[in-house]
Design a protein around this motif. Sequence first.
Motif, PDB file in Angstrom:
ATOM      1  N   ILE A  98       0.870  -1.188   0.000  1.00  9.48           N
ATOM      2  CA  ILE A  98       0.000   0.000   0.000  1.00  9.48           C
ATOM      3  C   ILE A  98       0.899   1.227   0.000  1.00  9.48           C
ATOM      4  O   ILE A  98       1.619   1.501   0.959  1.00  9.48           O
ATOM      5  N   GLY A 152      -2.139   5.529  -0.983  1.00 13.96           N
ATOM      6  CA  GLY A 152      -3.219   4.597  -0.692  1.00 13.96           C
ATOM      7  C   GLY A 152      -3.462   3.569  -1.774  1.00 13.96           C
ATOM      8  O   GLY A 152      -4.342   2.716  -1.642  1.00 13.96           O
ATOM      9  N   ARG A 153      -2.664   3.579  -2.837  1.00 13.09           N
ATOM     10  CA  ARG A 153      -2.838   2.609  -3.918  1.00 13.09           C
ATOM     11  C   ARG A 153      -2.399   1.216  -3.455  1.00 13.09           C
ATOM     12  O   ARG A 153      -1.375   1.053  -2.824  1.00 13.09           O
ATOM     13  N   ASN A 154      -3.192   0.169  -3.800  1.00 12.26           N
ATOM     14  CA  ASN A 154      -2.814  -1.218  -3.566  1.00 12.26           C
ATOM     15  C   ASN A 154      -2.035  -1.722  -4.773  1.00 12.26           C
ATOM     16  O   ASN A 154      -2.595  -1.926  -5.847  1.00 12.26           O
TER      17      ASN A 154
END
Length: 843
Positions: A732, A736-738
């Motif tokens: 992460i 906040g990107r997975n």
Amino acid sequence: MAVTPSLPIEAIKQQFCQALEQQNTLILSAPPGAGKSTCLPLWLLNLPSLANKKIYLLQPRRLAVKNIATFLAKQLHEKVGETVGYRLRNDSKTSSNTRLEVITEGILTQIIQKDAELLDTALVVFDEFHERSLQGDLAFALTREVQTELRVDLKILLMSATLDIEYLSQALPDAHLLNSEGRSYPVEISYQAPRAHQRWRDHALAVVKDKMFNHQGSILVFLPGSADIRFLAGQLIAQQSEGMKVCPLFGELSLKEQQQAIAPCVNGHRKIVLATNIAETSLTIDGIDLVIDCGLEKVAVFDSASLMNKLMQKQISKASAVQRAGRAGRLMPGHCIRLYPKDDFERRPLHSVNDIQQADILPTLIEAARWGVSTLAELPLLELPSKVKEQQAWQELRSLAIVDDKFLLTKHGEKASKLPCHPRFSHMILMAQTHGQNLTLLACLIASLLEERDILKGEQARYDCDLIHRLQLLTQHKSNKDPLLERIIQQANRLAQNVQLRFSVHSLDLTKTGLLLAYAYPERVAKSRGNHGDFICVNGKGVSVNEQDALAGEDFIVIAQTSLQASQLNVRLAGQISLEEITTTFSAQIKQQDIANFDNKSGRLIAKRQTSLGAIVLSEKPLKQEVTAETISTMWCALLKKKGLSFLSWRADDLALKARWQWLNKYFPEYNLAVIDDGLLLNKLTTWFAPFVGGVKNKAQLDKLDLSQMLLSLLSYQQQQILNQAAPTVFIGPTGRNCPISYSLDESPKVSLPMQELYGLTITPCIGAINGISKQNQSIPLLLELLSPAQRPIQVTQDLVKFWSGSYQAVQKDMKSRYPRHYWPDDPVNAKATNKMKRHIKE
């Protein structure tokens, strides 16, 4: 007593006699011609410590036994069988007055088995001990055990010209060593190698022909085998002169024929003796002053694939070459021509590989079991076979019910051990007794036939592997018409006598040949694969019968002998057997199981009830009743083992789970997670696969299963938590990107994301180590693949601090020119991570 002519060994007579009086184990090294076989044995008869007791003189070859006994008796002006006698398996001359018996090693083993203490024996002499046959090694081990455990006064003498003295001294630390000089007749050695691409046989023939006409004395030619001897003999006999005789000499000849080959020439005649290594030791052939040595020999090497001792042609050792050359200098100066280069001789090993490493040890093991040991290491053998080879041989005896699971002789085994044939054939004869006298006599004939060379030759043998046709020839045999057939009949008669029967070839039911072979070779019962001539055996090995052979069309056969050609096992001898005979004979070994075959067309399991013997399917029929979940699970497991894990539909997340798991096992073994390589997964199908497939009836349902959840069943809840924490599926990022993490066993886990989303990050993200659990390893930095706004890789790094302060400036310049609307700060360390374009960012 007559005195033998002066021989070199006479020089150590006093020293030898004193040593033998004082020592119980002697090793005597004496070159060829010293007199150790023809002079020394006569000394023994007058030694006080040996008085009134038996002396055994062992020879490795039958021909030497009879010749030496005859020579020694002649020195005493007696007939053989008086003071000096001999004993062979089927021929002996002894009396109550015999003190010195010349015997083979196998005879000594049988003597010891019947009289474990050798109470009437004072001395056992092992002559030509360097030959180290299996029978010789076993006879020595039993004698040594008698000496050390039962009869400390028993004396042992080892004699040879080429003993490995250093090795024997270590193996027998109590032994006293003696040396004797040999005759001084010089032997000139020369080398005549064949020309390039010339066959050695043709070269040997040319050299022998030349010497036949240009040499005045007799010639001894060493050849590998009987076929080579017959080839040369056929070419030479047509050209021999009246005063020259060509004499074959090999083991398959009768003793009478062998003695004719070594008899002295008369009336000024000469001879060419064409011999195998039977003439290498213990024999003196009068008149020989030229040896022609091809440098080859045929060695019996046990082949586990064919279950046979296979004759292999090999180069002889230096020791054998020296022995052969010495034949030319026994009675006069001589010459030895080696038909190979001198540097070839120099590269050869000093000694040959011993039989125990390469021959069939089943006969040795049954004698060991008869002696009361369950492993050869319990005997004082000078050398042991490999553990794998010995274990396999014990299991073979167990499959024949000759030994039990502790490798002790069964009652059946005790009877088998007393029959003078191979253990497989002993078992066959005893099992035949349960069917009556007729089949027992047939078993005796089959055993005798299989222990000899094939009675059919050439093309006839190649296209006819049916043993019945050989048996028919024997039953129609007229006495004295064929020595080989006569020898087989005589041995069958001796075997019959051992089971209290009188042998006759009349009224034998040859149709039961296959049944009897099945007792001897249970693992080689074979079923046709449907293709003409292709069969599969109980032991899983595939074999082929020549398409032109009558047995090629049979449903079931039993194979007695095979040959290996180009990695293919071909049947040489076999017999037909019926399904009824198989099911009756092997009822205890036949298994019935419910199995499933996958029908590719319908995508469904087709359940069948299968009856099988080892690897061959005897019958199968469809299962009509409802199949239980347990049976269905078992069927899917069997199918998956057959087809492999690739038969399952692995989704991307399933493969990703395996990759994460395997990576963690490699780099963090302290977590002790289950190993999940494909081999282990196939072995553990009942644990992770079977519980989930009991209700699955077809491939479509199988493809819908969640393989990841099935695999995770191999882990406890705590272990699953460790897997998720130490090897997460995603990283992460600061925005906040997975970002998915890809795992590989060859490099660090990798994550790909836009470079702009890492602004402000100075610590490279790491995975692997968990506080409080992993103590040995540190976390492993992720391999960061930095992407451009167009999602193209622009840089790979495992050290963000180094990247920001180093190559970032070059990347920034390039990115500004390519993507001017995006944000490329001069100070990325203190900039804020973003996924927006420059106009949306507040400075």
